[in-house]
Write an enzyme that holds these catalytic residues in place. Structure first.
Site, PDB file in Angstrom:
ATOM      1  N   TRP A 235       0.838  -1.210   0.000  1.00  0.00           N
ATOM      2  CA  TRP A 235       0.000   0.000   0.000  1.00  0.00           C
ATOM      3  C   TRP A 235       0.864   1.247   0.000  1.00  0.00           C
ATOM      4  O   TRP A 235       0.510   2.259  -0.619  1.00  0.00           O
ATOM      5  CB  TRP A 235      -0.916  -0.008   1.233  1.00  0.00           C
ATOM      6  CG  TRP A 235      -1.806   1.188   1.337  1.00  0.00           C
ATOM      7  CD1 TRP A 235      -2.994   1.389   0.676  1.00  0.00           C
ATOM      8  CD2 TRP A 235      -1.609   2.361   2.139  1.00  0.00           C
ATOM      9  NE1 TRP A 235      -3.534   2.606   1.032  1.00  0.00           N
ATOM     10  CE2 TRP A 235      -2.710   3.225   1.930  1.00  0.00           C
ATOM     11  CE3 TRP A 235      -0.611   2.764   3.027  1.00  0.00           C
ATOM     12  CZ2 TRP A 235      -2.833   4.458   2.554  1.00  0.00           C
ATOM     13  CZ3 TRP A 235      -0.731   3.988   3.659  1.00  0.00           C
ATOM     14  CH2 TRP A 235      -1.827   4.817   3.422  1.00  0.00           C
ATOM     15  N   HIS A 236       2.011   1.195   0.671  1.00  0.00           N
ATOM     16  CA  HIS A 236       2.864   2.373   0.757  1.00  0.00           C
ATOM     17  C   HIS A 236       3.538   2.715  -0.566  1.00  0.00           C
ATOM     18  O   HIS A 236       3.907   3.871  -0.789  1.00  0.00           O
ATOM     19  CB  HIS A 236       3.928   2.188   1.845  1.00  0.00           C
ATOM     20  CG  HIS A 236       3.422   2.482   3.224  1.00  0.00           C
ATOM     21  ND1 HIS A 236       2.747   1.535   3.981  1.00  0.00           N
ATOM     22  CD2 HIS A 236       3.477   3.605   3.982  1.00  0.00           C
ATOM     23  CE1 HIS A 236       2.413   2.079   5.139  1.00  0.00           C
ATOM     24  NE2 HIS A 236       2.834   3.323   5.169  1.00  0.00           N
ATOM     25  N   GLY A 237       3.734   1.730  -1.433  1.00  0.00           N
ATOM     26  CA  GLY A 237       4.360   2.036  -2.713  1.00  0.00           C
ATOM     27  C   GLY A 237       4.572   0.803  -3.564  1.00  0.00           C
ATOM     28  O   GLY A 237       4.697  -0.314  -3.052  1.00  0.00           O
TER      29      GLY A 237
END
Length: 284
Positions: A235-237
């Protein structure tokens, strides 16, 4: 499915086809590719809203309230992840209070100072370390860069959260706190109770508990933790480094579910905090 499909297309599609599948055709299309602003937060807000309706938590809703919640400016780009029910009373009946507005303005200024004076000041040290050729980077240089980045990311992110909370207060809306002195944590489990609280609680309520949480066998509990932090990293990248970061935290949480967790609880506070901050810095 539609919400996650949109997120996957915009955020992960080109990473999957170019870096993982190595399909050259799509690399030409990437030049015209634009990532919508705040799409990860949009998606999580949408999923929480839909799920809360399904669970009966959101009982009364209309399109005007939904749009006001979904496009509310302060938390649009960098969070926190806000649940509809937590701000519904403010959407239906807001009270304008000069003291709350003053608090909001002060909170915004504090957040802006965190970002501009602290995060931006240490960022060059982190950038130099991470952009340098590893063959010429000394151990000392590497640790200066890692520590600088650990400082930068906290004051950057908590600064944005302070600004969002401040702006919302100026509008007469109360957002929940998103950070609670995370670098004072005594374990990784404690860290995630303090760091990006809106994300960790979202993952708990909409992913970890539906998977079975801890009310299952130890092996299934370990699986659930791994899945949650695999997705947390993703989700962060869209990058292997984010996956590695998420998996590392997931493995540490699994480790803390064993006798190692009991050991951490019984050592002096200083060493427990040292273990937590070292693990966080190393993962970053």
């Amino acid at each position: 499915i539609i919400d996650i499909g949109v997120l996957v297309y915009y955020k992960y599609f080109f990473w999957i086809v170019n870096d993982i599948l190595n399909i050259e055709y799509f690399s030409k299309l990437q030049n015209n590719y634009v990532l919508p602003l705040g799409i990860s937060f949009f998606t999580f807000h949408a999923i929480s809203y839909i799920t809360d309706i399904y669970r009966g938590i959101v009982k009364k809703h209309n399109i005007q309230e939904f749009l006001a919640y979904f496009f509310m400016f302060p938390h649009l780009v960098a969070g926190p992840i806000v649940r509809f029910e937590s701000i519904r009373p403010y959407l239906q009946e807001r009270k304008h209070d000069s003291s709350v507005f003053a608090y909001g303005a002060l909170r915004f200024i504090v957040g802006l100072n965190k970002k501009m004076l602290i995060a931006n000041s240490v960022a060059p040290f982190a950038d130099v370390a991470f952009m340098s050729n590893p063959s010429i980077l000394t151990t000392g240089d590497a640790w200066v860069g890692a520590i600088a980045y650990t400082i930068q990311i906290y004051f950057d992110f908590s600064g944005y959260s302070d600004m969002a909370i401040g702006l919302a207060a100026m509008m007469g809306v109360k957002f929940d706190e998103n950070f609670n002195h995370p670098y004072q944590a005594t374990s990784i489990r404690d860290f995630w109770r303090r760091w990006h609280i809106s994300l960790s609680s979202w993952l708990r309520d909409y992913l970890y508990i539906p998977l079975g949480g801890s009310r299952c066998s130890k092996l299934l509990n370990f699986r659930n933790l791994f899945i949650v932090f695999f997705i947390c990293g993703l989700w962060h990248g869209a990058n292997y480094t984010f996956l590695a970061w998420g998996i590392f935290h997931g493995l540490l949480l699994i480790l803390e579910k064993t006798k190692f967790g009991d050991f951490i609880k019984n050592i002096p506070l200083f060493f427990a905090r040292l273990y937590a901050i070292f693990s966080v810095a190393f993962a970053l």
